[in-house]
Scaffold this motif. Structure first.
Motif, PDB file in Angstrom:
ATOM      1  N   PRO A 229      -8.532 -60.396 -44.763  1.00 44.16           N
ATOM      2  CA  PRO A 229      -7.441 -61.254 -44.401  1.00 44.16           C
ATOM      3  C   PRO A 229      -7.661 -62.222 -43.324  1.00 44.16           C
ATOM      4  O   PRO A 229      -8.128 -62.158 -42.256  1.00 44.16           O
TER       5      PRO A 229
ATOM      6  N   THR B  40      -2.757 -58.135 -40.933  1.00 45.73           N
ATOM      7  CA  THR B  40      -1.559 -58.183 -41.776  1.00 45.73           C
ATOM      8  C   THR B  40      -0.487 -57.243 -41.718  1.00 45.73           C
ATOM      9  O   THR B  40      -0.731 -56.071 -41.405  1.00 45.73           O
TER      10      THR B  40
ATOM     11  N   LYS C 241      -6.767 -66.466 -41.493  1.00 44.42           N
ATOM     12  CA  LYS C 241      -5.805 -67.469 -41.309  1.00 44.42           C
ATOM     13  C   LYS C 241      -6.603 -68.846 -41.405  1.00 44.42           C
ATOM     14  O   LYS C 241      -7.804 -69.111 -40.827  1.00 44.42           O
ATOM     15  N   VAL C 242      -6.304 -69.684 -42.085  1.00 45.22           N
ATOM     16  CA  VAL C 242      -7.000 -71.108 -42.336  1.00 45.22           C
ATOM     17  C   VAL C 242      -6.132 -72.084 -41.791  1.00 45.22           C
ATOM     18  O   VAL C 242      -5.005 -72.331 -42.158  1.00 45.22           O
TER      19      VAL C 242
ATOM     20  N   ILE D  17     -11.543 -70.894 -39.963  1.00 42.29           N
ATOM     21  CA  ILE D  17     -10.830 -69.867 -40.676  1.00 42.29           C
ATOM     22  C   ILE D  17     -11.214 -68.768 -39.766  1.00 42.29           C
ATOM     23  O   ILE D  17     -12.549 -68.152 -39.393  1.00 42.29           O
TER      24      ILE D  17
ATOM     25  N   THR E 134      -1.761 -75.322 -42.253  1.00 43.83           N
ATOM     26  CA  THR E 134      -2.215 -73.954 -41.847  1.00 43.83           C
ATOM     27  C   THR E 134      -1.533 -73.108 -43.026  1.00 43.83           C
ATOM     28  O   THR E 134      -0.493 -73.377 -43.603  1.00 43.83           O
ATOM     29  N   ALA E 135      -2.509 -72.000 -43.234  1.00 47.98           N
ATOM     30  CA  ALA E 135      -1.977 -71.093 -44.441  1.00 47.98           C
ATOM     31  C   ALA E 135      -2.891 -69.804 -44.256  1.00 47.98           C
ATOM     32  O   ALA E 135      -3.828 -69.602 -43.446  1.00 47.98           O
ATOM     33  N   PHE E 136      -2.335 -68.773 -44.872  1.00 51.86           N
ATOM     34  CA  PHE E 136      -2.865 -67.369 -44.708  1.00 51.86           C
ATOM     35  C   PHE E 136      -3.560 -67.183 -46.335  1.00 51.86           C
ATOM     36  O   PHE E 136      -2.936 -67.342 -47.229  1.00 51.86           O
ATOM     37  N   GLY E 137      -4.653 -66.416 -46.179  1.00 51.76           N
ATOM     38  CA  GLY E 137      -5.359 -66.060 -47.534  1.00 51.76           C
ATOM     39  C   GLY E 137      -6.127 -64.938 -47.342  1.00 51.76           C
ATOM     40  O   GLY E 137      -6.391 -64.147 -46.390  1.00 51.76           O
ATOM     41  N   THR E 138      -7.171 -64.855 -48.119  1.00 51.55           N
ATOM     42  CA  THR E 138      -8.081 -63.940 -48.293  1.00 51.55           C
ATOM     43  C   THR E 138      -9.570 -64.346 -48.632  1.00 51.55           C
ATOM     44  O   THR E 138      -9.541 -65.128 -49.508  1.00 51.55           O
ATOM     45  N   VAL E 139     -10.345 -63.855 -47.881  1.00 48.18           N
ATOM     46  CA  VAL E 139     -11.948 -63.984 -47.950  1.00 48.18           C
ATOM     47  C   VAL E 139     -12.647 -62.823 -48.325  1.00 48.18           C
ATOM     48  O   VAL E 139     -12.321 -61.800 -47.788  1.00 48.18           O
ATOM     49  N   TYR E 140     -13.105 -62.977 -49.678  1.00 51.03           N
ATOM     50  CA  TYR E 140     -13.854 -61.623 -50.299  1.00 51.03           C
ATOM     51  C   TYR E 140     -15.587 -61.804 -49.790  1.00 51.03           C
ATOM     52  O   TYR E 140     -15.942 -62.857 -49.850  1.00 51.03           O
TER      53      TYR E 140
END
Length: 295
Positions: free
Chosen positions: A64, A262, A66-67, A257, A153-159
């Protein structure tokens, strides 16, 4: 003719039946999904041709993050050249919509631009909100929505994947525990609506199920926060870079990033609310029992 109360009771009962079936289907679907993924993880192997050996295939680790995108409206690069055209020194000046006037930087830009043999490079960014027309043509939105800030600003997921076997195993177990918690939540909901389908009374079983549901929701959020906090120990920040034929290219958009923890406060509060609701249901059951004895 049915009264208003009868119609209302009939609609509520129909809604309870529908929700009960939805939770039953979801519960058994997740059970089947869990068994299939467990069997896949147990048997799935990848053959490494160069080494002629087998290694287990792990699912990627979901980090998880924050971008933050800093999108300046324009960037001016000043490059001071010598008599032979070689670069002696250089500097960048960024301009943004929300940027306050900076007297020191403005004076620096003016002094650089007045020097002889100064070469300027100018980049311009535009963030435009588009709206599709009925004809399918993209046109800039000139109406109620217009971009005003240079930061996004956005929240996302890096694999990511890891060469650490222990970390991979822990993450696989963590994913399985998440699935188990979800199955337990659906199981409690299935049982609650099954009891409600049989009778609209304050049964002790319903109060107990609601209590367990609240405790599972609280536990799931604590587990999610602990898991993401554990993953932050393995990465400080993530860089996104561009290369042209192996040569690093500086982007005029700053991309930051960073790992984040979470935690859904809304679900956590709902969990505590269900604990309170279970107490009220137990109280309602006691009052209902006393009324039946009195009658």
């Amino acid at each position: 003719m049915l009264s208003k109360n009868d119609n209302k009771m009939k609609k509520n009962r129909l809604l309870i039946i529908v929700l009960h079936r939805v939770f039953v289907i979801s519960f058994w679907f997740l059970i089947a999904f869990g068994l299939i993924t467990t069997a896949r993880d147990f048997y799935n192997e990848e053959i490494i041709i160069s080494g002629w050996h087998n290694l287990p295939v792990y699912d990627p680790i979901a980090l998880p993050v924050k971008v933050h995108l800093a999108v300046p409206d324009s960037v001016v690069r000043y490059e001071v050249l010598d008599s032979l055209g070689n670069s002696i020194s250089s500097g960048n000046r960024r301009y943004s919509k929300i940027e306050l006037p900076n007297q020191e930087l403005d004076q620096w830009s003016d002094s650089i631009s007045r020097l002889p043999n100064v070469k300027k490079h100018f980049w311009h960014n535009e963030v435009t909100i588009y709206k599709d027309t009925p004809e399918g043509v993209h046109t800039p939105q000139k109406g109620p929505l217009q971009h005003t800030r240079s930061d996004i600003t956005a929240f996302g997921t890096v694999y990511a994947k890891s060469s650490d076997s222990w970390l991979n195993v822990l993450m696989q177990l963590s994913n399985k525990l998440n699935l188990i918690l979800t199955i337990l939540i659906l199981y409690q909901l299935k049982c609650i609506f099954f009891s409600l389908k049989k009778s609209f009374s304050f049964e002790p079983k319903i109060a107990t199920r609601v209590k367990w549901l609240g405790m599972i929701l609280i536990a799931s959020e604590i587990f999610s926060a602990s898991r993401s906090y554990f993953l932050t120990k393995f990465n400080d920040y993530i860089m996104l870079e561009s290369f042209d034929n192996g040569k690093w290219m500086k982007s005029i958009i700053d991309i930051n990033i960073n790992p984040t923890i979470t935690f859904e406060w809304s679900i956590f509060i709902v969990g505590f609310s269900l604990l309170v609701l279970s107490s009220l249901l137990q109280l309602g059951n006691s009052i209902e029992a006393e009324n039946e004895l009195t009658i």
